[in-house]
Design a protein around this motif. Structure first.
Motif, mmCIF file in Angstrom:
data_model
loop_
_atom_site.group_PDB
_atom_site.id
_atom_site.type_symbol
_atom_site.label_atom_id
_atom_site.label_comp_id
_atom_site.label_asym_id
_atom_site.label_seq_id
_atom_site.Cartn_x
_atom_site.Cartn_y
_atom_site.Cartn_z
ATOM 1 N N GLY A 1 0.796 -1.227 0.000
ATOM 2 C CA GLY A 1 0.000 0.000 0.000
ATOM 3 C C GLY A 1 0.822 1.266 0.000
ATOM 4 N N GLY A 2 2.155 1.134 -0.112
ATOM 5 C CA GLY A 2 3.017 2.303 -0.107
ATOM 6 C C GLY A 2 2.934 3.089 -1.410
ATOM 7 N N ARG A 3 3.493 4.298 -1.390
ATOM 8 C CA ARG A 3 3.349 5.217 -2.518
ATOM 9 C C ARG A 3 4.695 5.803 -2.914
ATOM 10 N NH1 ARG A 3 -0.280 5.281 1.315
ATOM 11 N NH2 ARG A 3 1.135 6.566 2.561
ATOM 12 N N MET A 4 4.909 5.908 -4.215
ATOM 13 C CA MET A 4 6.113 6.534 -4.751
ATOM 14 C C MET A 4 5.720 7.656 -5.700
ATOM 15 S SD MET A 4 9.399 4.959 -6.828
ATOM 16 C CE MET A 4 8.389 3.700 -7.590
ATOM 17 N N ALA A 5 6.273 8.839 -5.477
ATOM 18 C CA ALA A 5 6.080 9.967 -6.390
ATOM 19 C C ALA A 5 7.326 10.108 -7.257
ATOM 20 C CB ALA A 5 5.825 11.249 -5.608
ATOM 21 N N VAL A 6 7.117 10.277 -8.565
ATOM 22 C CA VAL A 6 8.215 10.403 -9.523
ATOM 23 C C VAL A 6 8.134 11.776 -10.166
ATOM 24 C CG1 VAL A 6 9.327 9.425 -11.560
ATOM 25 C CG2 VAL A 6 8.064 7.924 -9.992
ATOM 26 N N CYS A 7 9.250 12.529 -10.102
ATOM 27 C CA CYS A 7 9.230 13.886 -10.650
ATOM 28 C C CYS A 7 10.347 14.144 -11.648
ATOM 29 C CB CYS A 7 9.328 14.922 -9.528
ATOM 30 S SG CYS A 7 10.979 15.088 -8.815
ATOM 31 N N GLY A 8 11.207 13.150 -11.925
ATOM 32 C CA GLY A 8 12.352 13.432 -12.790
ATOM 33 C C GLY A 8 12.881 12.200 -13.485
ATOM 34 N N ARG A 9 13.931 12.424 -14.277
ATOM 35 C CA ARG A 9 14.501 11.355 -15.108
ATOM 36 C C ARG A 9 16.023 11.450 -15.166
ATOM 37 N NH1 ARG A 9 16.183 13.766 -19.813
ATOM 38 N NH2 ARG A 9 15.182 15.732 -20.440
ATOM 39 N N THR A 10 16.643 11.947 -14.115
ATOM 40 C CA THR A 10 18.089 12.168 -14.126
ATOM 41 C C THR A 10 18.854 10.889 -14.438
ATOM 42 O OG1 THR A 10 17.809 13.935 -12.500
ATOM 43 C CG2 THR A 10 20.028 13.069 -12.795
ATOM 44 N N ALA A 11 18.367 9.740 -13.965
ATOM 45 C CA ALA A 11 19.055 8.459 -14.193
ATOM 46 C C ALA A 11 18.479 7.686 -15.371
ATOM 47 C CB ALA A 11 18.998 7.600 -12.931
ATOM 48 N N GLY A 12 17.499 8.251 -16.065
ATOM 49 C CA GLY A 12 16.937 7.569 -17.230
ATOM 50 C C GLY A 12 15.470 7.867 -17.424
ATOM 51 N N GLY A 13 15.071 8.017 -18.668
ATOM 52 C CA GLY A 13 13.699 8.368 -18.991
ATOM 53 C C GLY A 13 12.741 7.198 -19.073
ATOM 54 N N THR A 14 13.250 5.979 -18.931
ATOM 55 C CA THR A 14 12.381 4.799 -18.919
ATOM 56 C C THR A 14 12.762 3.903 -17.746
ATOM 57 O OG1 THR A 14 13.843 3.554 -20.406
ATOM 58 C CG2 THR A 14 12.059 4.826 -21.427
ATOM 59 N N SER A 15 11.766 3.175 -17.245
ATOM 60 C CA SER A 15 11.990 2.236 -16.140
ATOM 61 C C SER A 15 11.259 0.934 -16.433
ATOM 62 C CB SER A 15 11.464 2.809 -14.819
ATOM 63 O OG SER A 15 12.113 4.013 -14.460
ATOM 64 N N GLU A 16 11.918 -0.188 -16.115
ATOM 65 C CA GLU A 16 11.246 -1.476 -16.149
ATOM 66 C C GLU A 16 10.809 -1.817 -14.733
ATOM 67 O OE1 GLU A 16 13.457 -4.602 -17.921
ATOM 68 O OE2 GLU A 16 13.821 -3.528 -19.807
ATOM 69 N N ILE A 17 9.530 -2.204 -14.586
ATOM 70 C CA ILE A 17 9.021 -2.500 -13.251
ATOM 71 C C ILE A 17 8.355 -3.873 -13.229
ATOM 72 C CG2 ILE A 17 8.699 -0.068 -12.697
ATOM 73 C CD1 ILE A 17 5.687 -0.494 -13.099
ATOM 74 N N ASP A 18 8.294 -4.446 -12.030
ATOM 75 C CA ASP A 18 7.675 -5.745 -11.789
ATOM 76 C C ASP A 18 6.179 -5.517 -11.593
ATOM 77 O OD1 ASP A 18 6.750 -8.147 -10.836
ATOM 78 O OD2 ASP A 18 8.374 -8.446 -9.399
ATOM 79 N N ILE A 19 5.384 -5.789 -12.617
ATOM 80 C CA ILE A 19 3.958 -5.518 -12.563
ATOM 81 C C ILE A 19 3.248 -6.323 -11.463
ATOM 82 C CG2 ILE A 19 1.778 -5.607 -13.840
ATOM 83 C CD1 ILE A 19 3.610 -3.339 -14.683
ATOM 84 N N PRO A 20 3.530 -7.632 -11.313
ATOM 85 C CA PRO A 20 2.854 -8.366 -10.224
ATOM 86 C C PRO A 20 3.123 -7.756 -8.846
ATOM 87 C CG PRO A 20 3.778 -9.912 -11.794
ATOM 88 C CD PRO A 20 4.295 -8.557 -12.183
ATOM 89 N N ASP A 21 4.358 -7.330 -8.594
ATOM 90 C CA ASP A 21 4.666 -6.704 -7.301
ATOM 91 C C ASP A 21 3.840 -5.437 -7.107
ATOM 92 O OD1 ASP A 21 6.173 -6.150 -4.861
ATOM 93 O OD2 ASP A 21 7.184 -4.601 -6.028
ATOM 94 N N LEU A 22 3.633 -4.702 -8.201
ATOM 95 C CA LEU A 22 2.860 -3.461 -8.130
ATOM 96 C C LEU A 22 1.431 -3.729 -7.695
ATOM 97 C CD1 LEU A 22 2.732 -0.365 -8.744
ATOM 98 C CD2 LEU A 22 2.007 -1.003 -11.053
ATOM 99 N N PHE A 23 0.758 -4.692 -8.394
ATOM 100 C CA PHE A 23 -0.665 -4.871 -8.073
ATOM 101 C C PHE A 23 -0.907 -5.785 -6.886
ATOM 102 C CE2 PHE A 23 -0.284 -7.975 -11.699
ATOM 103 C CZ PHE A 23 -0.737 -9.134 -11.083
ATOM 104 N N LEU A 24 -0.044 -6.787 -6.702
ATOM 105 C CA LEU A 24 -0.235 -7.665 -5.548
ATOM 106 C C LEU A 24 0.076 -6.933 -4.236
ATOM 107 C CD1 LEU A 24 1.268 -10.986 -6.951
ATOM 108 C CD2 LEU A 24 -1.151 -10.496 -6.480
ATOM 109 N N GLY A 25 0.992 -5.977 -4.308
ATOM 110 C CA GLY A 25 1.333 -5.206 -3.114
ATOM 111 C C GLY A 25 0.508 -3.950 -2.933
ATOM 112 N N HIS A 26 -0.446 -3.711 -3.833
ATOM 113 C CA HIS A 26 -1.303 -2.525 -3.748
ATOM 114 C C HIS A 26 -0.471 -1.241 -3.663
ATOM 115 C CE1 HIS A 26 -5.014 -4.895 -3.059
ATOM 116 N NE2 HIS A 26 -4.172 -5.742 -2.478
ATOM 117 N N LYS A 27 0.641 -1.228 -4.383
ATOM 118 C CA LYS A 27 1.540 -0.070 -4.358
ATOM 119 C C LYS A 27 1.120 0.930 -5.431
ATOM 120 C CE LYS A 27 5.220 -3.086 -2.712
ATOM 121 N NZ LYS A 27 6.579 -3.642 -2.924
ATOM 122 N N ARG A 28 1.524 2.169 -5.234
ATOM 123 C CA ARG A 28 1.127 3.210 -6.173
ATOM 124 C C ARG A 28 2.348 3.987 -6.667
ATOM 125 N NH1 ARG A 28 -3.384 6.281 -2.809
ATOM 126 N NH2 ARG A 28 -2.642 4.980 -1.094
#
Length: 338
Positions: free
Chosen positions: A254-281
């Motif tokens: 249920g935790g939350r991450m705010a993203v405001c920049g791209r200093t380390a890269g304009g694209t990110s690969e993320i683990d989709i199951p972790d996102l929805f199973l963990g109710h993360k935002r």
């Protein structure tokens, strides 16, 4: 005439030239501010390096600079909120005022959202209703540090709903937004963990309130070190790239991450199951609102916040300021004082 630090080409810091430019006159609804301080940001550096879609060669010479603080010199027709002689800081948000998001708020959702440029000069013509008055005791150099870094960090902390006792993760903690996030998290009674490649810079941020410092840029090392501290309630991510997945990995359910920049890269690969199973935002966040800026100005006036200024530079040394930003040796804000 007045002097401006203009970008004459997109070659990095060497492309800055101090030239003469016609002095501005205020139009209806506008004010001219005598610029006493203007902080620089990575946004400006991206333009200077030719890495921004907002500016091209047809715009050269280009005067950048978002974070303007100084004294109102003149006002145009219809201006009622400020008067000549007022000490002010500019909220650099530019909005259309007519779309549904301008009507309903918050303003930084505007469909035509843009940013002010023109502060690296002796005077700046601005929309008068974007000026925030400075209380006694708030210096203009301090005020110039606030709009992009501190307003953005405050808005991000609000978006991820940080409160007393929470743990905030800030990768790349020694940059402007990172330092601001640590200081403002402390104001809210939260704890912080941050990363950097430099222990020397981490030591400085620890003196500003950073609770846990991790000297690393390796995602796996960072992930393990943060996990050892416990789960994180919120992430302030101004880096992007590989650090987005790291942020997700360390977030609590249920935790939350705010993203405001791209200093380390304009694209990110993320683990989709972790996102929805963990109710993360994951929450996109651009700048903040004028109300956010007014709030951080009040925090400075009340003595709860002291913006971290790494160094100030005269207008003639604007290129040197950008070189310092490019070298990543600074902690806190770099401010030009025309």
């Amino acid at each position: 005439m007045m002097r401006v630090a203009a970008f004459s080409d997109f070659t990095g810091p060497a492309g800055v030239s101090v030239i003469n430019h016609p002095a501005p006159e205020p139009g209806p609804g506008e004010a001219v501010v005598s610029v006493e301080a203007c902080a620089i940001n990575r946004h400006d550096l991206w333009i200077l390096e030719g890495d921004s879609a907002m500016v091209d060669t047809d715009d050269l010479p280009f005067v950048s600079g978002l974070d303007v603080a100084g004294t109102v010199d003149a006002v145009g027709e219809g201006v009622t909120g400020v008067d000549p002689g007022d000490r002010v800081v500019l909220c650099p948000n530019e909005t259309c005022g007519t779309c549904r998001y301008c009507r309903e708020g918050p303003e930084n959702l505007c469909e035509n959202f843009s940013l002010y440029h023109g502060g690296l000069a002796e005077a700046a013509r601005v929309q008068a209703d974007r000026l925030v008055g400075l209380p006694d005791g708030v210096e203009t150099v301090e005020a110039a540090a606030l709009p992009t870094a501190y307003m953005t960090a405050w808005h991000m902390l609000r978006r991820v709903e940080i409160g007393p006792g929470d743990l905030v993760f800030v990768p790349g903690v020694t940059g402007g937004v990172g330092v601001a996030g640590v200081q403002l998290a402390s104001v809210l009674g939260a704890h912080s963990v941050g990363t950097s490649s430099s222990q020397t810079k981490l030591n400085r941020v620890e003196s500003l309130g950073l609770d846990h410092a991790i000297e690393s840029t390796d995602p796996d090392e960072i992930r393990a070190a943060v996990t050892d501290l416990g789960t994180v309630d919120g992430v302030l991510n101004h880096l992007g790239g590989a650090y987005t997945q790291v942020g997700l990995d360390v977030l609590r359910r249920g935790g939350r991450m705010a993203v405001c920049g791209r200093t380390a890269g304009g694209t990110s690969e993320i683990d989709i199951p972790d996102l929805f199973l963990g109710h993360k935002r994951i929450i996109g966040s651009t700048m903040g609102t004028q109300g956010d800026l007014e709030r951080v100005v009040c925090l400075v006036a009340d003595g709860e916040l002291t913006p971290e200024i790494d160094e100030t530079y005269p207008l003639e040394a604007t290129g040197t300021a950008f070189a310092a930003m490019q070298d990543r040796d600074s902690v806190g804000k770099l401010v030009v004082t025309p």
